[in-house]
Scaffold this motif. Structure first.
Motif, short mmCIF file in Angstrom:
data_model
loop_
_atom_site.label_atom_id
_atom_site.label_comp_id
_atom_site.label_asym_id
_atom_site.label_seq_id
_atom_site.Cartn_x
_atom_site.Cartn_y
_atom_site.Cartn_z
N PRO A 1 0.83 -1.21 0.00
CA PRO A 1 0.00 0.00 0.00
C PRO A 1 0.86 1.26 0.00
O PRO A 1 1.96 1.29 0.55
N ASN A 2 0.34 2.29 -0.63
CA ASN A 2 1.02 3.58 -0.66
C ASN A 2 0.55 4.39 0.55
O ASN A 2 -0.43 5.13 0.49
N TYR A 3 1.27 4.25 1.67
CA TYR A 3 0.86 4.90 2.90
C TYR A 3 1.01 6.42 2.84
O TYR A 3 0.48 7.12 3.69
N GLN A 4 1.74 6.91 1.86
CA GLN A 4 1.89 8.36 1.75
C GLN A 4 0.55 9.02 1.44
O GLN A 4 0.35 10.21 1.70
N LEU A 5 -0.41 8.23 0.92
CA LEU A 5 -1.74 8.76 0.65
C LEU A 5 -2.45 9.18 1.93
O LEU A 5 -3.39 9.99 1.89
N LEU A 6 -2.01 8.63 3.07
CA LEU A 6 -2.64 8.98 4.34
C LEU A 6 -2.23 10.38 4.81
O LEU A 6 -2.89 10.95 5.68
N LEU A 7 -1.15 10.90 4.26
CA LEU A 7 -0.63 12.18 4.71
C LEU A 7 -0.92 13.28 3.70
O LEU A 7 -0.62 13.14 2.53
N PRO A 8 -1.49 14.41 4.15
CA PRO A 8 -1.66 15.54 3.24
C PRO A 8 -0.31 16.16 2.91
O PRO A 8 0.67 16.01 3.66
N LEU A 9 -0.23 16.86 1.79
CA LEU A 9 1.03 17.48 1.38
C LEU A 9 1.55 18.45 2.43
O LEU A 9 2.75 18.64 2.59
N SER A 10 0.63 19.08 3.17
CA SER A 10 1.05 20.08 4.15
C SER A 10 1.86 19.46 5.27
O SER A 10 2.61 20.15 5.95
N ILE A 11 1.75 18.14 5.48
CA ILE A 11 2.48 17.50 6.57
C ILE A 11 3.82 16.96 6.09
O ILE A 11 4.85 17.17 6.73
N HIS A 12 3.84 16.26 4.94
CA HIS A 12 5.10 15.63 4.55
C HIS A 12 5.96 16.48 3.64
O HIS A 12 7.05 16.06 3.22
N GLY A 13 5.53 17.72 3.35
CA GLY A 13 6.40 18.63 2.61
C GLY A 13 6.49 18.34 1.13
O GLY A 13 7.36 18.89 0.44
N GLY A 14 5.59 17.51 0.59
CA GLY A 14 5.66 17.18 -0.82
C GLY A 14 5.19 18.28 -1.75
O GLY A 14 5.27 18.14 -2.97
N ASP A 15 4.67 19.38 -1.17
CA ASP A 15 4.20 20.48 -2.00
C ASP A 15 5.30 21.50 -2.29
O ASP A 15 5.04 22.58 -2.80
#
Length: 720
Positions: free
Chosen positions: A397-411
């Protein structure tokens, strides 16, 4: 009884009894229960912790009530079970008496109803009539309900009060209070304004009185080459240098105003205030003792935050809602936060992603920002709304989907908030919780035993309330022009070596007071033809002071080794050997976990056994080094938790992942059923964490009911 008051009640469909304290003496004593039950609200009361009450639960009305002592019953009649303050006669606060005859402050019970609770907080009886009627409590179309009566997505509670003519003497002043609820705002910019304290003046006095800046805010750098001398004719491809960092000690002071403990209190003026968001699972499987102890743990957190710290609580089940915006934990803020937390009821599914989305939004939309920000996530289940489970023919599973961009800095905004995840019991998804923490830069803790939850939270906030360094970056630079860097072993911290091999960087981020970090740097050392000394590297730390917001830079001296013509016996540095053992053990844990996930438990156990055998031959083991002994005990515990597939699924996976999280970040996590620093499998605890843990355990030791709670959750089947 044909009074206007009764007619108004009948017309409105409300069967309420609302009193002002002035008329309490006229109330009939027989209207109160002679044997009240222990409530979730009472769990938050330190007075009840030491009363010798029975095990706290959240029973249904038909379950057997747990009797309080006579003094406890009297105390509960005089105390509002929601806000835990006295209901004093003539105090100016309206009182509400429910159909089950239990009384509360009226503003407390309206807050309880606002959050979807239709059950008496004391006896758990379900109310047929509540202060909210009609469609205003229905969830918006297409939105699943959380509570038993549905939670409207809102934070505001607007009351309209109408004064009726006074009826008979015993009920001389009453109010009819229909409640109306507004929707949750689209933007969470309603955080309470910051209260800036004159911290810099006090810090300046710290410098003037001779303690110096190095005590208040700084980082200490030490370096250790693996050997002190290398023959001139010899060359090393991977010569190891240990870079050791330690953050300064935080400033604490005695606070005599708190009579329940003489422990040192964290100074509110010498530390960075925190914006904390707790994202709490209140799905159906949390019902009963789990929810009761979660409320108690949150009560501890609320009571130990300072007046400059701000807290917001997100509750999630099938969907999520914000209980209240970021609010300063003043006396009023604490009381309101306790009311909101105590209103929680367990129901519905588990939508972790929605809870984290709202938690991240609270921090992203805030107008003011405290220097430290973090999210605490607790769940006992698996998210079935966003991530599908993996199977034999399904990809991971792609657990990164559980995290919004604002949390993991992917934006690409540079905005990243660490999520400290707590997996509760045997049925939580340890892989997803570990991934959430790993991606965001937080830690993952495994809470195997119910009663450990408060200690686990205490350890976590003990660290968050002692941040002394932020945005720390370690730069390593080769001094000798003939040297190049080989690798930087930094665990989960992002690291990189520049293309020319002459320099490298490690992004460490925040450090708590007294925290230590150890990184192994390998360099390629060529043979030396002339000099008797070879300069290897120098280290520079760049960081931000969380209070002054100023950047600071400190440098180490050059790391040098002797180059004799003929070297004697090389003595390996025990500091370097110790950290090699830690990294080797962490690597073995990761390999064993990978084998176990593929079903090869025998291979996983063998990997751990081989690592234990190698560690036993090291210099650290022969010197009875404490870390080496602890690593061996931890590896042995992991072997035992891989005895069968059932044991691994129930606790082994979570135990290993919490250990990996601890070692990769070099930060304390709760593991299994203990956060005790004397345990061999515990490491990285700071004095601030230990102090907060001591405070938590001191409170629990005064409660006989809490002592009877310790039992593994894995012995309880998860409600389906």
């Amino acid at each position: 009884m044909g009074s206007k008051w009764r007619k108004a009640k009948l017309a409105l469909g409300l069967n309420l009894c609302v009193y002002l304290p002035k008329t309490l003496e006229d109330s009939s004593p027989s209207s109160l229960d002679s044997a009240e039950r222990l409530s979730d609200a009472a769990l938050l009361s330190p007075a009840n912790w030491a009363m010798g009450s029975s095990r706290p639960t959240t029973p249904t009305p038909s379950s057997h009530g747990l009797k309080l002592s006579r003094s406890g019953s009297k105390s509960s009649k005089q105390t509002c079970s929601i806000c835990l303050t006295k209901m004093k006669q003539g105090g100016g606060h309206a009182l509400f008496t429910a159909e089950c005859s239990h009384s509360f402050h009226f503003h407390c019970i309206t807050s309880n109803v606002k959050h979807g609770n239709q059950i008496c907080p004391v006896c758990r009886a379900k109310w047929k009539e509540i202060p909210v009627q009609g469609p205003n409590l229905d969830p918006p179309p297409g939105r699943a309900a959380i509570g038993p009566v549905g939670w409207s997505q809102n934070d505001a509670l607007v009351t309209m009060v109408r004064r009726l003519p006074p009826p008979r003497r015993d009920l001389s002043r009453r109010h009819i209070v229909p409640l109306y609820q507004a929707h949750e705002p689209g933007v969470f910019n309603d955080d309470e304004s910051l209260d800036h304290q004159p911290v810099f003046d006090e810090r300046s006095s710290c410098n003037k009185n001779g303690t110096g800046e190095n005590f208040c805010r700084t980082v200490e750098i030490k370096t250790f080459p693996e050997v002190s001398a290398v023959p001139k004719s010899s060359s090393y491809d991977n010569f190891t240098v240990l870079v050791h960092l330690k953050a300064a000690t935080s400033v604490t002071r005695q606070n005599p105003s708190r009579n329940q403990s003489s422990l040192p209190q964290f100074s509110q003026t010498h530390r960075a205030p925190v914006d904390l968001v707790t994202v709490l699972d209140i799905s159906g499987s949390m019902a009963g003792t789990k929810l009761a102890l979660l409320k108690r743990a949150m009560g501890f957190v609320i009571q130990n935050l300072g007046s400059n710290d701000r807290l917001s609580v997100i509750a999630f089940s099938s969907t999520a809602r914000r209980l209240f915006p970021l609010r300063r934990m003043t006396d009023t803020g604490r009381q309101q936060a306790l009311q909101a937390v105590n209103s929680l009821v367990a129901n519905g599914g588990t939508n972790i992603a929605e809870g984290l989305r709202k938690g991240g939004k609270v921090l992203e939309d805030r107008r003011g920002k405290n220097p430290v920000a973090s999210i605490i996530l607790l769940s006992d289940g698996q998210d079935t709304y966003t991530v599908s489970g993996s199977g034999a023919n399904q990809p991971q599973p792609n657990y990164q989907l559980l995290l919004p961009l604002s949390i993991h800095g992917g934006d690409n905004t540079g905005f990243q908030i660490p999520v400290h995840a707590f997996g509760f019991g045997a049925d939580h998804d340890a892989s997803s919780m570990h991934s959430i923490s790993e991606i965001s830069g937080g830690t993952f803790s495994f809470i195997e035993t119910e009663a450990v939850i408060q200690d686990a939270f205490a350890q976590c906030i003990g660290g968050l309330l002692s941040v002394v360094v932020q945005e720390l970056q370690v730069a390593v630079e080769c001094v000798n022009t003939t040297l190049v860097l080989g690798s930087l072993k930094a665990g989960s911290y992002p690291s990189r070596v520049m293309a020319d091999g002459r320099s490298g960087f490690i992004d460490v981020g925040d450090m708590y007071a007294d925290e230590e970090r150890d990184f192994l740097v390998s360099v390629n050392v060529p043979a030396e033809s002339s000099s008797n000394l070879t300069s290897l590297i120098k280290v520079r730390c760049i960081y931000k002071d969380p209070l002054t917001k100023e950047m600071a830079t400190i440098e180490s001296g050059e790391v040098k080794i002797e180059r004799p013509e003929v070297a004697g016996q090389a003595l390996v540095s025990i500091e370097v050997d110790r950290q090699r053992n830690r990294l080797q053990a962490a690597e073995a844990m990761a390999q064993a976990r990978a084998a176990a996930e593929l079903g090869d438990l025998a291979g996983a156990v063998s990997t751990l056994e081989n690592c234990r055998r190698v560690l036993s031959e090291t210099l650290s083991a022969k010197s009875n080094d404490r870390l080496c002994v602890a690593l061996d005990a931890e590896l042995k515990e992991m072997q035992e938790r891989m005895a069968s597939r059932h044991v691994y699924e129930a606790s082994g996976r979570a135990y290993i992942l919490s250990g990996l999280s601890s070692h990769s970040w070099q930060r304390a996590t709760a593991r299994g059923d203990s956060t005790d620093g004397s345990s061999l499998v515990q490491a990285y605890q700071t004095p601030s964490m230990v102090e907060m843990l001591t405070r938590s355990q001191a409170m629990l030791l005064g409660s006989p009911s809490a002592q009877r709670l310790v039992r593994p959750l894995c012995s309880q089947p998860k409600p389906r």
